[in-house]
Design an enzyme around this catalytic site. Structure first.
Site, mmCIF file in Angstrom:
data_model
loop_
_atom_site.group_PDB
_atom_site.id
_atom_site.type_symbol
_atom_site.label_atom_id
_atom_site.label_comp_id
_atom_site.label_asym_id
_atom_site.label_seq_id
_atom_site.Cartn_x
_atom_site.Cartn_y
_atom_site.Cartn_z
ATOM 1 C CG ASP A 35 -1.979 -1.028 1.143
ATOM 2 O OD1 ASP A 35 -2.075 -1.680 0.085
ATOM 3 O OD2 ASP A 35 -2.721 -1.198 2.144
ATOM 4 C CG ASP A 39 -0.794 5.081 -0.036
ATOM 5 O OD1 ASP A 39 -1.693 4.825 -0.855
ATOM 6 O OD2 ASP A 39 -0.852 4.770 1.175
ATOM 7 C CB SER A 84 -35.587 -3.374 -18.771
ATOM 8 O OG SER A 84 -36.676 -3.392 -19.643
ATOM 9 C CG LEU A 85 -32.577 -8.347 -18.294
ATOM 10 C CD1 LEU A 85 -31.725 -8.801 -17.115
ATOM 11 C CD2 LEU A 85 -32.297 -9.219 -19.501
ATOM 12 N NE ARG A 139 -33.012 0.065 -18.086
ATOM 13 C CZ ARG A 139 -34.277 0.434 -18.198
ATOM 14 N NH1 ARG A 139 -34.757 1.340 -17.369
ATOM 15 N NH2 ARG A 139 -35.061 -0.061 -19.118
ATOM 16 C CE1 TYR A 228 -26.184 -5.271 -18.165
ATOM 17 C CE2 TYR A 228 -25.679 -5.454 -15.821
ATOM 18 C CZ TYR A 228 -26.379 -4.857 -16.862
ATOM 19 O OH TYR A 228 -27.275 -3.856 -16.597
ATOM 20 C CE LYS A 318 -35.885 -9.866 -10.049
ATOM 21 N NZ LYS A 318 -36.614 -8.745 -10.372
ATOM 22 C CB CYS A 415 -39.734 -15.535 36.844
ATOM 23 S SG CYS A 415 -38.266 -14.517 36.701
ATOM 24 C CB CYS A 430 -34.697 -12.360 33.599
ATOM 25 S SG CYS A 430 -35.242 -13.287 35.033
ATOM 26 C CB CYS A 436 -36.113 -17.114 35.252
ATOM 27 S SG CYS A 436 -37.101 -16.674 33.815
HETATM 28 N N1 5U1 Z 1 -26.102 -9.869 -15.080
HETATM 29 C C1 5U1 Z 1 -26.880 -9.089 -15.830
HETATM 30 N N2 5U1 Z 1 -27.697 -8.188 -15.316
HETATM 31 N N3 5U1 Z 1 -28.301 -7.595 -16.355
HETATM 32 C C2 5U1 Z 1 -29.218 -6.596 -16.364
HETATM 33 N N4 5U1 Z 1 -26.960 -9.096 -17.165
HETATM 34 C C3 5U1 Z 1 -27.854 -8.167 -17.502
HETATM 35 N N5 5U1 Z 1 -28.286 -7.769 -18.707
HETATM 36 C C4 5U1 Z 1 -29.180 -6.781 -18.758
HETATM 37 C C5 5U1 Z 1 -29.663 -6.165 -17.594
HETATM 38 C C6 5U1 Z 1 -30.644 -5.069 -17.668
HETATM 39 O O1 5U1 Z 1 -29.641 -6.352 -19.941
HETATM 40 C C7 5U1 Z 1 -29.187 -7.010 -21.098
HETATM 41 C C8 5U1 Z 1 -30.302 -7.062 -22.038
HETATM 42 C C9 5U1 Z 1 -27.987 -6.348 -21.623
#
Ligand code: 5U1
Length: 671
Positions: A35, A39, A84-85, A139, A228, A318, A415, A430, A436
């Protein structure tokens, strides 16, 4: 001012070195420098930038400490929308998703998916131009998000500059920013100490930390990121054909991806992956709320396309929610084995974390005051894994009129003896001890429990009936119970009574460590009981030991030593022990079984995720070989067994020069 060439060169060197060490430290958990060396390099760069302000650039590692506070976040329009998923919640729905994919692609073949845990954090898009991070945006609604670049720059696991070959002119990387559980706990402790409101969960803490107008605050928050997916890309020389390859490509450039990332082919493998991650869920360093599957082939992803912002090629499976809302119907006081008065919220039953929960601990008066939980309140409760459900927060807007603050009574509700709060302790106790009935019941339940004397069939309800009917007062009375007495209990037939008497008699043959643990001496857990048994080998020697002798044992500190001496000094306890021995409780002389074991007396720390053995199995086996299993690494540690994703303990071991071995070596030792 023109900057001398040697200064420019040194600046580049420092950028490269600091970025490299940063990556090794945070992304691979494998630091190459101390470290203080880090630093020193950081200080040298800061000084250069102060002397030559023109040197300061967006990708300078010094930007990680945060900058000027903003007065608002600017809006950012995503060039490619952040999708979104869609979710599924069970096997049947997942199988239907897989079938839809195959139908759309007009194929019967098993599909290959890239699978990874779904982090419970915030989605972020990072934009790199010529390899330099120039923008980080939330997002938002998928089309327009907020510019949180200065804040994201403070996150150590986000590269400010990509490194390596063939970096495209423009690259958008998408991923999740999250706060690991340990960082969240520490942050909340700090919030409480500073009189500030703690965060409800790591997700909220991550969101709150990222949306700070003062990035210096963000810089002090333990945020991390896993990537991801990809957004816009321009000028790439070799675009991979699969999502998996694309993720490994960005990993090579310095972006962190999930270590759990796997390719799975076919529905069966997907379901097995869901189960595997579900089992790991509580052991992971961060919160997840499911598993994400994406069709791996990028051409197929393109063919599948998306409907209303959710891709047809991806799905989130989920897990059951770990937090839910419910109502506190009552608050009752439970009296524990040591007399502690614990307030428990009786809840309107709610399904959370995979089970129906109707009670949640409120811990103590300080906790009740802090959260101001009252009968009638609507509360958010959390249940993760085997952890006891707890009230995270009340929903003040839903509080009915005329609720009253809850105060723990100053008399034991069982008690009527005085309950007192000892200085320095958070709980009320207690003062009646084993007079007790509640404490008596708990002491007997503990005595009979699986890790203690392991009396098969002697459940909590039976112990309660036996005490209530005055058939037993202490553990030694159990050995005098007759079949007739037991058969007369509610819902107990002759056969069950006979089985229970047999089980009680069988339990007489025990082990010294189990016997010591079963006595319920305060703060003498299983491990301490085992150390005491190994050290003293017989009860007489232990009962005669004074505090000085006791603290010499590894596991035993002054408080535990004091508890042990006090316990054996009490005539009531001596009498119960005499009666237990007279009833025939017996154990073989404790063998130093591990005399021949190379691990005898060695101190070992387990860290990271073990694949073959559970933590408790590994611990059990090491203890049986005479090793001590410690929770933290110090210079006295002999070995650290590092499983997958080992973190700070591994780092510390390497710093201290402690020998680190892998799980395979551990298994060899055990065999
Ligand atoms: N692990 C993961 N989480 N996540 C969230 N993959 C992933 N892909 C996502 C989202 C909203 O959207 C894909 C369609 C890129």
């Amino acid at each position: 001012m023109t900057i001398p060439a040697n200064i420019l060169q040194r600046k580049d060197e420092l950028h490269n070195l600091i970025n490299k060490y940063n990556y090794l430290y945070y992304a691979t958990d494998n630091p190459e420098v101390t470290d203080s060396e880090y630093d020193r390099l950081f200080g040298e760069l800061s000084q250069l930038e102060e002397d030559y302000p023109e040197l300061l650039s967006l990708d300078s590692p010094t930007q990680r400490v945060g900058g000027q506070a903003l007065d608002k976040f600017d809006q950012v329009t995503h060039v490619m929308p952040m999708l979104s998923l869609d979710n599924v919640f069970d096997e049947v729905e997942f199988i239907a998703f897989d079938k839809r994919v195959k139908d759309w692609l007009n194929t019967d073949s098993s599909q290959t998916y890239i699978a990874e845990p779904k982090l419970d954090g915030l989605a972020i898009s990072l934009r790199y131009e010529k390899g330099v991070l120039i923008q980080a945006a939330t997002r938002g609604d998928g089309s327009v998000g907020e510019d949180v670049t200065v804040n994201v720059r403070t996150i150590s696991t986000v590269p400010l500059k990509l490194t390596g070959e063939d970096i495209p002119d423009v690259l958008e990387v998408r991923g999740e920013i999250f706060m690991p559980k340990a960082g969240f706990e520490a942050l909340n402790q700090k919030q409480i100490t500073e009189g500030k409101k703690p965060f409800v969960n790591p997700r909220n803490a991550a969101a709150g930390s990222l949306r700070q107008l003062d990035s210096k605050i963000t810089a002090n928050r333990p945020l991390e990121m896993y990537c991801y997916g990809l957004g816009e890309i321009q000028g790439i020389s070799n675009m991979p054909e699969t999502h998996f390859a694309a993720m490994h490509m960005i990993e090579k450039w310095g972006c962190r991806i999930s270590p759990e990332l796997e390719l799975v082919t076919g529905v069966e493998a997907c379901l097995a992956y869901i189960e595997q991650v579900g089992e790991k869920r509580d052991g992971l360093a961060y919160d997840i709320d499911g598993v994400v599957f994406k069709v791996d082939n990028l051409l197929l992803q393109q063919r599948l396309g998306f409907v209303s912002r959710a891709p047809r090629w991806a799905i989130a499976h989920k897990f059951p929610a770990q937090q839910e809302m419910t109502i506190v119907e009552d608050i009752e006081i439970q009296v524990g084995r040591t007399g502690a008065l614990t307030p428990v919220a009786r809840l309107k039953p709610v399904f959370v974390g995979g089970v129906t929960v109707s009670n949640a601990t409120l811990h103590n008066q300080d906790e009740i005051n802090r959260k101001d939980v009252r009968v009638g309140d609507t509360v958010i409760i959390r249940r993760a894994g085997d952890v006891i459900p707890e009230v995270v927060q009340i929903v003040l807007s839903k509080r009915p009129d005329n609720t009253q603050p809850f105060i723990i009574p100053s008399l034991c509700p069982i008690c009527d003896s005085v309950a007192e709060r000892i200085e320095g302790e958070a709980v009320m106790r207690c003062t009646a001890g084993l007079y007790c009935p509640a404490q008596r019941k708990e002491a007997i339940k503990h005595f009979a429990s699986r890790k203690a004397m392991d009396i098969d069939g002697l459940g909590d309800k039976i112990v309660e009936q036996l005490v209530d009917e005055d058939l037993i007062d202490d553990p030694a009375d159990l050995f005098r119970l007759t079949i007739e007495q037991l058969a007369a209990l509610e819902r107990m037939g002759n056969k069950s009574a006979e089985n229970l008497v047999n089980a009680i008699q069988t339990a007489k043959q025990t082990k010294f460590a189990r016997f010591l643990y079963s006595l319920g001496i305060r703060e003498v857990g299983e491990a301490t009981a085992r150390s005491l048994a190994l050290h003293f080998q017989n009860l007489d020697a232990l009962m005669k030991a004074d505090e000085t002798a006791l603290v010499e044992i590894e596991d035993v500190g002054p408080v535990v030593a004091h508890n042990i001496v006090t316990f054996f000094e009490q005539s009531h306890n001596q009498e119960v022990i005499d009666r237990l021995l007279a009833a025939g409780v017996i154990w073989p002389i404790e063998q130093q079984t591990s005399i021949d074991s190379a691990l005898n007396g060695k101190t070992i720390v387990l860290t990271g995720t073990l694949e073959e053995l559970s933590r408790s199995e590994a611990k059990e086996k090491l203890l049986a070989l005479g090793a001590k299993v410690a929770g933290s690494v110090s210079k006295n540690t002999d070995y650290v067994v590092a499983g997958r994703d080992a973190g700070s303990k591994l780092t510390k071991a390497e710093k201290l020069g402690v020998t680190v071995v892998d799980e395979a070596t551990l298994i060899e030792w055990i065999h």
